[in-house]
Design a protein around this motif. Structure first.
Motif, PDB file in Angstrom:
ATOM      1  N   LEU A 197      61.652  59.538  48.824  1.00 20.74           N
ATOM      2  CA  LEU A 197      60.845  58.353  48.551  1.00 20.74           C
ATOM      3  C   LEU A 197      59.942  58.110  49.745  1.00 20.74           C
ATOM      4  O   LEU A 197      60.359  58.304  50.882  1.00 20.74           O
ATOM      5  CB  LEU A 197      61.726  57.103  48.381  1.00 20.74           C
ATOM      6  N   SER A 198      58.747  57.658  49.495  1.00 21.10           N
ATOM      7  CA  SER A 198      57.858  57.218  50.570  1.00 21.10           C
ATOM      8  C   SER A 198      58.228  55.780  50.913  1.00 21.10           C
ATOM      9  O   SER A 198      58.839  55.082  50.107  1.00 21.10           O
ATOM     10  CB  SER A 198      56.400  57.268  50.109  1.00 21.10           C
ATOM     11  N   PRO A 199      57.807  55.283  52.085  1.00 25.46           N
ATOM     12  CA  PRO A 199      58.137  53.906  52.465  1.00 25.46           C
ATOM     13  C   PRO A 199      57.629  52.853  51.475  1.00 25.46           C
ATOM     14  O   PRO A 199      58.195  51.769  51.391  1.00 25.46           O
ATOM     15  CB  PRO A 199      57.449  53.738  53.819  1.00 25.46           C
ATOM     16  N   ASN A 200      56.606  53.158  50.723  1.00 26.45           N
ATOM     17  CA  ASN A 200      56.042  52.176  49.793  1.00 26.45           C
ATOM     18  C   ASN A 200      56.558  52.339  48.362  1.00 26.45           C
ATOM     19  O   ASN A 200      56.117  51.644  47.469  1.00 26.45           O
ATOM     20  CB  ASN A 200      54.519  52.266  49.795  1.00 26.45           C
ATOM     21  N   GLN A 201      57.514  53.251  48.135  1.00 26.38           N
ATOM     22  CA  GLN A 201      58.001  53.535  46.789  1.00 26.38           C
ATOM     23  C   GLN A 201      59.409  52.992  46.568  1.00 26.38           C
ATOM     24  O   GLN A 201      60.164  52.769  47.514  1.00 26.38           O
ATOM     25  CB  GLN A 201      58.021  55.039  46.530  1.00 26.38           C
ATOM     26  N   GLY A 202      59.748  52.810  45.280  1.00 24.10           N
ATOM     27  CA  GLY A 202      61.088  52.382  44.937  1.00 24.10           C
ATOM     28  C   GLY A 202      61.324  52.466  43.446  1.00 24.10           C
ATOM     29  O   GLY A 202      60.457  52.876  42.676  1.00 24.10           O
ATOM     30  N   TRP A 211      69.094  42.586  38.535  1.00 23.61           N
ATOM     31  CA  TRP A 211      68.188  43.636  39.006  1.00 23.61           C
ATOM     32  C   TRP A 211      68.851  44.433  40.118  1.00 23.61           C
ATOM     33  O   TRP A 211      69.646  43.899  40.881  1.00 23.61           O
ATOM     34  CB  TRP A 211      66.913  43.031  39.589  1.00 23.61           C
ATOM     35  N   CYS A 212      68.450  45.699  40.230  1.00 20.07           N
ATOM     36  CA  CYS A 212      68.839  46.522  41.368  1.00 20.07           C
ATOM     37  C   CYS A 212      67.574  47.212  41.853  1.00 20.07           C
ATOM     38  O   CYS A 212      66.918  47.928  41.093  1.00 20.07           O
ATOM     39  CB  CYS A 212      69.895  47.538  40.972  1.00 20.07           C
ATOM     40  N   LEU A 213      67.234  46.991  43.097  1.00 14.27           N
ATOM     41  CA  LEU A 213      66.047  47.591  43.699  1.00 14.27           C
ATOM     42  C   LEU A 213      66.487  48.671  44.669  1.00 14.27           C
ATOM     43  O   LEU A 213      67.262  48.409  45.590  1.00 14.27           O
ATOM     44  CB  LEU A 213      65.229  46.509  44.418  1.00 14.27           C
ATOM     45  N   GLU A 214      66.014  49.899  44.432  1.00 18.42           N
ATOM     46  CA  GLU A 214      66.345  51.030  45.297  1.00 18.42           C
ATOM     47  C   GLU A 214      65.098  51.401  46.099  1.00 18.42           C
ATOM     48  O   GLU A 214      64.036  51.643  45.528  1.00 18.42           O
ATOM     49  CB  GLU A 214      66.818  52.212  44.458  1.00 18.42           C
ATOM     50  N   LEU A 215      65.254  51.418  47.424  1.00 18.30           N
ATOM     51  CA  LEU A 215      64.145  51.700  48.331  1.00 18.30           C
ATOM     52  C   LEU A 215      64.550  52.781  49.326  1.00 18.30           C
ATOM     53  O   LEU A 215      65.733  53.089  49.487  1.00 18.30           O
ATOM     54  CB  LEU A 215      63.761  50.426  49.104  1.00 18.30           C
ATOM     55  N   MET A 216      63.558  53.315  50.033  1.00 18.50           N
ATOM     56  CA  MET A 216      63.815  54.308  51.061  1.00 18.50           C
ATOM     57  C   MET A 216      64.791  53.728  52.094  1.00 18.50           C
ATOM     58  O   MET A 216      64.671  52.561  52.482  1.00 18.50           O
ATOM     59  CB  MET A 216      62.506  54.703  51.749  1.00 18.50           C
ATOM     60  N   SER A 217      65.736  54.536  52.522  1.00 19.44           N
ATOM     61  CA  SER A 217      66.698  54.102  53.521  1.00 19.44           C
ATOM     62  C   SER A 217      65.969  53.601  54.768  1.00 19.44           C
ATOM     63  O   SER A 217      65.025  54.218  55.239  1.00 19.44           O
ATOM     64  CB  SER A 217      67.622  55.268  53.889  1.00 19.44           C
TER      65      SER A 217
END
Length: 116
Positions: A36-41, A91-97
């Motif tokens: 994932l890029s920092p701006n993606q999720g 909701w569940c939001l998945e983002l870059m670690s």
């Protein structure tokens, strides 16, 4: 696939978030992604628990109430883990670690979503 951006107090957490609101989209999640890029999720609706079995990279996982209140944060979930079941999560939001720490996201913060 529908897209949105996530905001905390008007500041952008990520601006390329895919919305997984159908069974197959939720089932596959991020398993096909290499990173994932920092701006993606990925935003999963009606989600109280996730797993990272088969994931190729670690993620930050944020469980939110239906109105966007942060209920639980799982930082740096690596492959093979299962989150707890989060009562009241919608909701569940998945983002870059590392995104949660970088953005200063904390329990009870409000996250809003804006359609693209």
């Amino acid at each position: 696939m529908k897209m949105c951006k996530a905001l905390k107090n008007g500041a952008v957490l990520a601006d390329e978030i895919r919305i997984a609101d159908h069974f197959f989209q939720r089932l596959v999640g991020l398993l096909k992604d290499k990173t994932l890029s920092p701006n993606q999720g990925l935003l999963l609706n009606r989600c109280r628990q996730v797993h990272t079995i088969g994931m190729k990279f670690p993620i930050d996982v944020i469980f939110l109430s239906e109105d966007g209140e942060v209920l639980l944060i799982q930082n740096d979930m690596r492959s093979g883990q299962i989150s707890p079941t989060v009562k009241g999560a919608f909701w569940c939001l998945e983002l870059m670690s590392g995104t949660v720490q970088k953005q200063g996201l904390a329990l009870h913060d409000q996250v809003a979503f804006q359609s693209l």
